[in-house]
Write a protein that holds these residues in place. Sequence first.
Motif, PDB file in Angstrom:
ATOM      1  N   HIS A  87      -4.648 -18.269   0.784  1.00  0.00           N
ATOM      2  CA  HIS A  87      -4.956 -16.854   0.979  1.00  0.00           C
ATOM      3  C   HIS A  87      -4.222 -16.041  -0.087  1.00  0.00           C
ATOM      4  N   ALA A  88      -4.992 -15.354  -0.930  1.00  0.00           N
ATOM      5  CA  ALA A  88      -4.413 -14.613  -2.051  1.00  0.00           C
ATOM      6  C   ALA A  88      -4.395 -13.118  -1.768  1.00  0.00           C
ATOM      7  N   LEU A  89      -3.230 -12.505  -1.922  1.00  0.00           N
ATOM      8  CA  LEU A  89      -3.094 -11.055  -1.808  1.00  0.00           C
ATOM      9  C   LEU A  89      -3.341 -10.436  -3.177  1.00  0.00           C
ATOM     10  N   VAL A  90      -4.252  -9.454  -3.228  1.00  0.00           N
ATOM     11  CA  VAL A  90      -4.584  -8.796  -4.492  1.00  0.00           C
ATOM     12  C   VAL A  90      -4.623  -7.283  -4.289  1.00  0.00           C
ATOM     13  N   ILE A  91      -4.467  -6.542  -5.395  1.00  0.00           N
ATOM     14  CA  ILE A  91      -4.524  -5.081  -5.378  1.00  0.00           C
ATOM     15  C   ILE A  91      -5.773  -4.644  -6.127  1.00  0.00           C
ATOM     16  N   LEU A  92      -6.572  -3.779  -5.510  1.00  0.00           N
ATOM     17  CA  LEU A  92      -7.823  -3.311  -6.099  1.00  0.00           C
ATOM     18  C   LEU A  92      -7.789  -1.808  -6.322  1.00  0.00           C
ATOM     19  N   LYS A  93      -8.429  -1.390  -7.404  1.00  0.00           N
ATOM     20  CA  LYS A  93      -8.690   0.029  -7.664  1.00  0.00           C
ATOM     21  C   LYS A  93     -10.057   0.127  -8.285  1.00  0.00           C
ATOM     22  N   ASP A  94     -10.923   0.936  -7.693  1.00  0.00           N
ATOM     23  CA  ASP A  94     -12.320   1.021  -8.158  1.00  0.00           C
ATOM     24  C   ASP A  94     -12.961  -0.368  -8.209  1.00  0.00           C
ATOM     25  N   ARG A  95     -12.635  -1.198  -7.205  1.00  0.00           N
ATOM     26  CA  ARG A  95     -13.160  -2.561  -7.063  1.00  0.00           C
ATOM     27  C   ARG A  95     -12.701  -3.512  -8.162  1.00  0.00           C
ATOM     28  N   VAL A  96     -11.705  -3.089  -8.936  1.00  0.00           N
ATOM     29  CA  VAL A  96     -11.172  -3.939 -10.002  1.00  0.00           C
ATOM     30  C   VAL A  96      -9.844  -4.524  -9.536  1.00  0.00           C
ATOM     31  N   GLU A  99       0.830  -1.214   0.000  1.00  0.00           N
ATOM     32  CA  GLU A  99       0.000   0.000   0.000  1.00  0.00           C
ATOM     33  C   GLU A  99       0.862   1.260   0.000  1.00  0.00           C
ATOM     34  N   ASN A 100       1.987   1.237   0.695  1.00  0.00           N
ATOM     35  CA  ASN A 100       2.896   2.394   0.697  1.00  0.00           C
ATOM     36  C   ASN A 100       3.472   2.643  -0.691  1.00  0.00           C
ATOM     37  N   ILE A 101       3.785   1.573  -1.408  1.00  0.00           N
ATOM     38  CA  ILE A 101       4.337   1.713  -2.754  1.00  0.00           C
ATOM     39  C   ILE A 101       3.273   2.206  -3.729  1.00  0.00           C
ATOM     40  N   MET A 102       2.063   1.657  -3.626  1.00  0.00           N
ATOM     41  CA  MET A 102       1.006   1.983  -4.589  1.00  0.00           C
ATOM     42  C   MET A 102       0.443   3.380  -4.376  1.00  0.00           C
ATOM     43  N   GLY A 103       0.361   3.832  -3.150  1.00  0.00           N
ATOM     44  CA  GLY A 103      -0.157   5.177  -2.887  1.00  0.00           C
ATOM     45  C   GLY A 103      -1.674   5.210  -2.793  1.00  0.00           C
ATOM     46  N   ASN A 104      -2.206   6.436  -2.795  1.00  0.00           N
ATOM     47  CA  ASN A 104      -3.648   6.642  -2.632  1.00  0.00           C
ATOM     48  C   ASN A 104      -4.443   6.046  -3.793  1.00  0.00           C
ATOM     49  N   GLY A 105      -5.640   5.593  -3.493  1.00  0.00           N
ATOM     50  CA  GLY A 105      -6.549   5.091  -4.526  1.00  0.00           C
ATOM     51  C   GLY A 105      -6.490   3.592  -4.719  1.00  0.00           C
ATOM     52  N   TYR A 106      -5.512   2.945  -4.087  1.00  0.00           N
ATOM     53  CA  TYR A 106      -5.363   1.501  -4.226  1.00  0.00           C
ATOM     54  C   TYR A 106      -5.626   0.826  -2.885  1.00  0.00           C
ATOM     55  N   LYS A 107      -6.204  -0.353  -2.938  1.00  0.00           N
ATOM     56  CA  LYS A 107      -6.525  -1.106  -1.737  1.00  0.00           C
ATOM     57  C   LYS A 107      -5.936  -2.502  -1.867  1.00  0.00           C
ATOM     58  N   VAL A 108      -5.249  -2.961  -0.826  1.00  0.00           N
ATOM     59  CA  VAL A 108      -4.676  -4.300  -0.811  1.00  0.00           C
ATOM     60  C   VAL A 108      -5.524  -5.180   0.101  1.00  0.00           C
ATOM     61  N   LYS A 109      -5.949  -6.328  -0.428  1.00  0.00           N
ATOM     62  CA  LYS A 109      -6.775  -7.242   0.355  1.00  0.00           C
ATOM     63  C   LYS A 109      -6.219  -8.657   0.278  1.00  0.00           C
ATOM     64  N   TYR A 157       1.172  -2.396 -11.892  1.00  0.00           N
ATOM     65  CA  TYR A 157       1.489  -1.354 -12.872  1.00  0.00           C
ATOM     66  C   TYR A 157       1.428  -1.893 -14.298  1.00  0.00           C
ATOM     67  N   ASN A 158       1.812  -3.145 -14.477  1.00  0.00           N
ATOM     68  CA  ASN A 158       1.761  -3.753 -15.806  1.00  0.00           C
ATOM     69  C   ASN A 158       0.333  -3.961 -16.279  1.00  0.00           C
ATOM     70  N   SER A 159      -0.652  -3.895 -15.365  1.00  0.00           N
ATOM     71  CA  SER A 159      -2.052  -4.133 -15.706  1.00  0.00           C
ATOM     72  C   SER A 159      -2.855  -2.851 -15.883  1.00  0.00           C
ATOM     73  N   ILE A 160      -2.269  -1.718 -15.488  1.00  0.00           N
ATOM     74  CA  ILE A 160      -3.057  -0.479 -15.458  1.00  0.00           C
ATOM     75  C   ILE A 160      -3.597  -0.112 -16.832  1.00  0.00           C
ATOM     76  N   ASP A 161      -2.834  -0.387 -17.909  1.00  0.00           N
ATOM     77  CA  ASP A 161      -3.313  -0.058 -19.255  1.00  0.00           C
ATOM     78  C   ASP A 161      -4.564  -0.836 -19.619  1.00  0.00           C
ATOM     79  N   SER A 162      -4.823  -1.951 -18.925  1.00  0.00           N
ATOM     80  CA  SER A 162      -5.987  -2.793 -19.237  1.00  0.00           C
ATOM     81  C   SER A 162      -7.139  -2.575 -18.263  1.00  0.00           C
ATOM     82  N   ILE A 163      -7.111  -1.474 -17.540  1.00  0.00           N
ATOM     83  CA  ILE A 163      -8.087  -1.263 -16.462  1.00  0.00           C
ATOM     84  C   ILE A 163      -9.524  -1.269 -16.976  1.00  0.00           C
TER      85      ILE A 163
END
Length: 314
Positions: free
Chosen positions: A39-48, A16-26, A82-88
């Motif tokens: 247990h899978a760690l995932v990164i979410l933005k706008d529930r995606v 979360e510190n690396i990703m910054g605001n707007g991202y949620k780690v679950k 970051y490699n996935s952001i273009d496919s958001i």
Amino acid sequence: MQTQKEFTKSIIKEVENIMGNGYKVKVLDTEKINMGRLHALVILKDRVNLSQNFYIEELYRDYQSGRMTIREMAVRIASSCYNSIDSIEELKGLGKYINDKEWAEERLFLQLINSNKNKSLLENSVHMDFNGLSLVLYILAADNKTSMCKARVTKAMCQNYGWDEKETLDYALENTARLFPYHISTIQGILQEALNTTNIETKGLPSTGNDMLVLTNERQTNGVATIFYPGVLKEISEKHGTSLFLIPSSIHEFLILEDNGIYDPVELESMVKEVNNSSVLPEELLSDNVYYYGCNTGMLSVFTSGSFKEICSL
């Protein structure tokens, strides 16, 4: 050294510190093929979900062994995002299948897995069994050709759509062949291609005679369902004029040998087990068995308890 619970809190905070605001780690409970519930760690933005699944149990083992620090792991996980952001925008389609039946039907496909190693996963999944192997139904939610997001179809989802399980599975098999066309190569060809990419002289590369074939899909990932594609084994068998031994090297491909009288299924089975135990990752193992396609009968069989047992007609 941190406990797994402490480690989980630390890795979440670091990402979360690396990703910054707007991202949620679950951390989500999930079933991983051949590995059970993890247990899978995932990164979410706008529930995606923007990242692949990173399994806490595997990360913690790397941490315990000193293979990677928490910081190094966090950087790796963030990089996948970051490699996935273009496919958001495409990935936002992940939730669309819940309400759009027609959209979902066009994206149905099957993945072949080991039945015994995935009993829990199969309990609520739509699937069909073939003597130790299971074709499991998925929806291709998003695909950018380098990575894809898929959703396993549960029995409850199937009922909600109003799908008949058998009809849907039959349709999905044909659709899988459309979405992921089969690909055949030879061991000789693969070796030569590898040598060419490293600029190594290939003029003296020895011939292997009746070369072993490799059957997978065009993505060369999760390609073992291709043995069930309509007409594929028949086409290969007719082209070579012989029955076929099918060797599962992983969940990604089958090796195919012509039955020219020189192969002993007992020895082949022993080889498969040895390779699986020494060289195949647990999550990529398909089967310890040898399979057989009869050119005259069109039957797929499995070698078990010293003899071949028919599975189905193809």
